[in-house]
Scaffold this motif. Sequence first.
Motif, PDB file in Angstrom:
ATOM      1  N   UNK A 195       0.809  -1.223   0.000  1.00  0.00           N
ATOM      2  CA  UNK A 195       0.000   0.000   0.000  1.00  0.00           C
ATOM      3  C   UNK A 195       0.840   1.269   0.000  1.00  0.00           C
ATOM      4  N   UNK A 196       2.127   1.136  -0.299  1.00  0.00           N
ATOM      5  CA  UNK A 196       3.012   2.297  -0.337  1.00  0.00           C
ATOM      6  C   UNK A 196       2.541   3.347  -1.338  1.00  0.00           C
ATOM      7  N   UNK A 197       1.959   2.901  -2.427  1.00  0.00           N
ATOM      8  CA  UNK A 197       1.441   3.812  -3.457  1.00  0.00           C
ATOM      9  C   UNK A 197       0.501   4.857  -2.856  1.00  0.00           C
ATOM     10  N   UNK A 198      -0.389   4.424  -1.976  1.00  0.00           N
ATOM     11  CA  UNK A 198      -1.354   5.349  -1.369  1.00  0.00           C
ATOM     12  C   UNK A 198      -0.671   6.287  -0.378  1.00  0.00           C
ATOM     13  N   UNK A 222     -14.895  11.322  -2.215  1.00  0.00           N
ATOM     14  CA  UNK A 222     -14.924   9.883  -1.921  1.00  0.00           C
ATOM     15  C   UNK A 222     -13.567   9.244  -2.168  1.00  0.00           C
ATOM     16  N   UNK A 223     -12.904   9.634  -3.248  1.00  0.00           N
ATOM     17  CA  UNK A 223     -11.617   9.013  -3.560  1.00  0.00           C
ATOM     18  C   UNK A 223     -10.576   9.348  -2.491  1.00  0.00           C
ATOM     19  N   UNK A 224     -10.618  10.551  -1.941  1.00  0.00           N
ATOM     20  CA  UNK A 224      -9.665  10.938  -0.906  1.00  0.00           C
ATOM     21  C   UNK A 224      -9.826  10.058   0.329  1.00  0.00           C
ATOM     22  N   UNK A 225     -11.065   9.797   0.728  1.00  0.00           N
ATOM     23  CA  UNK A 225     -11.302   8.945   1.890  1.00  0.00           C
ATOM     24  C   UNK A 225     -10.810   7.527   1.654  1.00  0.00           C
ATOM     25  N   UNK A 226     -10.970   7.031   0.434  1.00  0.00           N
ATOM     26  CA  UNK A 226     -10.504   5.680   0.117  1.00  0.00           C
ATOM     27  C   UNK A 226      -8.980   5.617   0.107  1.00  0.00           C
ATOM     28  N   UNK A 227      -8.327   6.645  -0.446  1.00  0.00           N
ATOM     29  CA  UNK A 227      -6.863   6.690  -0.424  1.00  0.00           C
ATOM     30  C   UNK A 227      -6.364   6.674   1.017  1.00  0.00           C
ATOM     31  N   UNK A 228      -6.994   7.470   1.873  1.00  0.00           N
ATOM     32  CA  UNK A 228      -6.615   7.485   3.291  1.00  0.00           C
ATOM     33  C   UNK A 228      -6.790   6.108   3.921  1.00  0.00           C
ATOM     34  N   UNK A 229      -7.904   5.465   3.648  1.00  0.00           N
ATOM     35  CA  UNK A 229      -8.164   4.145   4.215  1.00  0.00           C
ATOM     36  C   UNK A 229      -7.103   3.134   3.791  1.00  0.00           C
ATOM     37  N   UNK A 230      -6.818   3.083   2.484  1.00  0.00           N
ATOM     38  CA  UNK A 230      -5.876   2.081   1.985  1.00  0.00           C
ATOM     39  C   UNK A 230      -4.443   2.403   2.411  1.00  0.00           C
ATOM     40  N   UNK A 232      -3.583   3.525   5.257  1.00  0.00           N
ATOM     41  CA  UNK A 232      -3.428   3.135   6.662  1.00  0.00           C
ATOM     42  C   UNK A 232      -3.816   1.692   6.943  1.00  0.00           C
ATOM     43  N   UNK A 233      -4.462   1.025   6.000  1.00  0.00           N
ATOM     44  CA  UNK A 233      -4.953  -0.340   6.233  1.00  0.00           C
ATOM     45  C   UNK A 233      -4.658  -1.206   5.016  1.00  0.00           C
ATOM     46  N   UNK A 234      -3.477  -1.828   4.971  1.00  0.00           N
ATOM     47  CA  UNK A 234      -3.116  -2.631   3.803  1.00  0.00           C
ATOM     48  C   UNK A 234      -4.040  -3.823   3.585  1.00  0.00           C
ATOM     49  N   UNK A 235      -4.585  -4.384   4.637  1.00  0.00           N
ATOM     50  CA  UNK A 235      -5.497  -5.512   4.476  1.00  0.00           C
ATOM     51  C   UNK A 235      -6.782  -5.089   3.781  1.00  0.00           C
ATOM     52  N   UNK A 237      -7.001  -2.669   1.627  1.00  0.00           N
ATOM     53  CA  UNK A 237      -6.625  -2.511   0.216  1.00  0.00           C
ATOM     54  C   UNK A 237      -6.558  -3.861  -0.479  1.00  0.00           C
ATOM     55  N   UNK A 238      -5.890  -4.835   0.119  1.00  0.00           N
ATOM     56  CA  UNK A 238      -5.772  -6.155  -0.493  1.00  0.00           C
ATOM     57  C   UNK A 238      -7.140  -6.783  -0.734  1.00  0.00           C
ATOM     58  N   UNK A 239      -8.009  -6.671   0.259  1.00  0.00           N
ATOM     59  CA  UNK A 239      -9.342  -7.265   0.153  1.00  0.00           C
ATOM     60  C   UNK A 239     -10.120  -6.621  -0.989  1.00  0.00           C
ATOM     61  N   UNK A 240     -10.111  -5.289  -1.053  1.00  0.00           N
ATOM     62  CA  UNK A 240     -10.879  -4.606  -2.093  1.00  0.00           C
ATOM     63  C   UNK A 240     -10.241  -4.796  -3.461  1.00  0.00           C
ATOM     64  N   UNK A 241      -8.915  -4.816  -3.529  1.00  0.00           N
ATOM     65  CA  UNK A 241      -8.263  -5.025  -4.815  1.00  0.00           C
ATOM     66  C   UNK A 241      -8.674  -6.368  -5.408  1.00  0.00           C
ATOM     67  N   UNK A 242      -8.686  -7.402  -4.586  1.00  0.00           N
ATOM     68  CA  UNK A 242      -9.089  -8.722  -5.055  1.00  0.00           C
ATOM     69  C   UNK A 242     -10.539  -8.701  -5.543  1.00  0.00           C
ATOM     70  N   UNK A 243     -11.426  -8.078  -4.779  1.00  0.00           N
ATOM     71  CA  UNK A 243     -12.828  -7.995  -5.181  1.00  0.00           C
ATOM     72  C   UNK A 243     -12.989  -7.218  -6.492  1.00  0.00           C
ATOM     73  N   UNK A 244     -12.238  -6.141  -6.630  1.00  0.00           N
ATOM     74  CA  UNK A 244     -12.363  -5.302  -7.819  1.00  0.00           C
ATOM     75  C   UNK A 244     -11.786  -5.994  -9.051  1.00  0.00           C
ATOM     76  N   UNK A 245     -10.736  -6.786  -8.867  1.00  0.00           N
ATOM     77  CA  UNK A 245     -10.190  -7.548  -9.993  1.00  0.00           C
ATOM     78  C   UNK A 245     -11.198  -8.584 -10.480  1.00  0.00           C
TER      79      UNK A 245
END
Length: 269
Positions: A195-198, A222-230, A232-235, A237-245
Amino acid sequence: MLHLQLSINTCVKLVIFQGCDGSVLLDDTITLQGEKSATPNVDSLKGFEIIDSIKNKVESDCPGVVSCADILAIAARDSTVLVGGPDWEMYLGRKDSKTASYELANSNLPVPSEGILPIITKFLYQGLSVTDMVALSGSHTIGVARCQNYRARIYGDYTASESYLNDLRASCPAAGGDDDTVAPMDNVTPNLFDNSYYQILLRGEGLLNSDQEMYSSFLGVQTKQLVLQYAHDPLAFFHQFAQSMVAMGNITNAVDGGEVRRSCRFVNT
């Protein structure tokens, strides 16, 4: 590594207008203009020969069964895992498109200079959410960008450290030239899916304007809040990335009926 930038970002780009259907793998012929030379793709997507190698092996063992579109989707998942990212189960059985669209690739694919609203619109058009867009953009934790696509950024309001900014400017002069010089989109852990990108976006150091807009634009509530979430919370990000893929890979593809190509570069004859 199976050229993560090709396997993930190719599929991300494809679904913007036609589904994950392997159309970008098609070479130009007398009767078909492919998408590889479209402005968003040219000198950007690499590693096609790796997909060719996989396809040749699969065809020798199991001819006419596994599509190039499925190979791309599987390569995206497996290469993500190989560099430390999440795993996910996926639908298989995609067909390969028998056409390509140079025009749509030029008009419907996000480009690095775009603002947040046009990019959101392109994702929503395909049935993907703002959350999907921000999560899938996290694939930029791996891969590089061309000088041509970040020159304006590093000579504008870029806020990286002085030493890093000087390095970027030295290899990407303001006056032009060196357009094909590349720099990692995640300069902290460029070879690790994390999650270093965020976190980079929080510091205002996103290399591409289109990435930084997700956090810095006043339109990106909305995008700013999601960037903040990911960040600070790599898990999360991983969970949502998998779902979005998975969601992206399930978009209806091969509107022409499709086929299982024998070669990923050409339609069957």
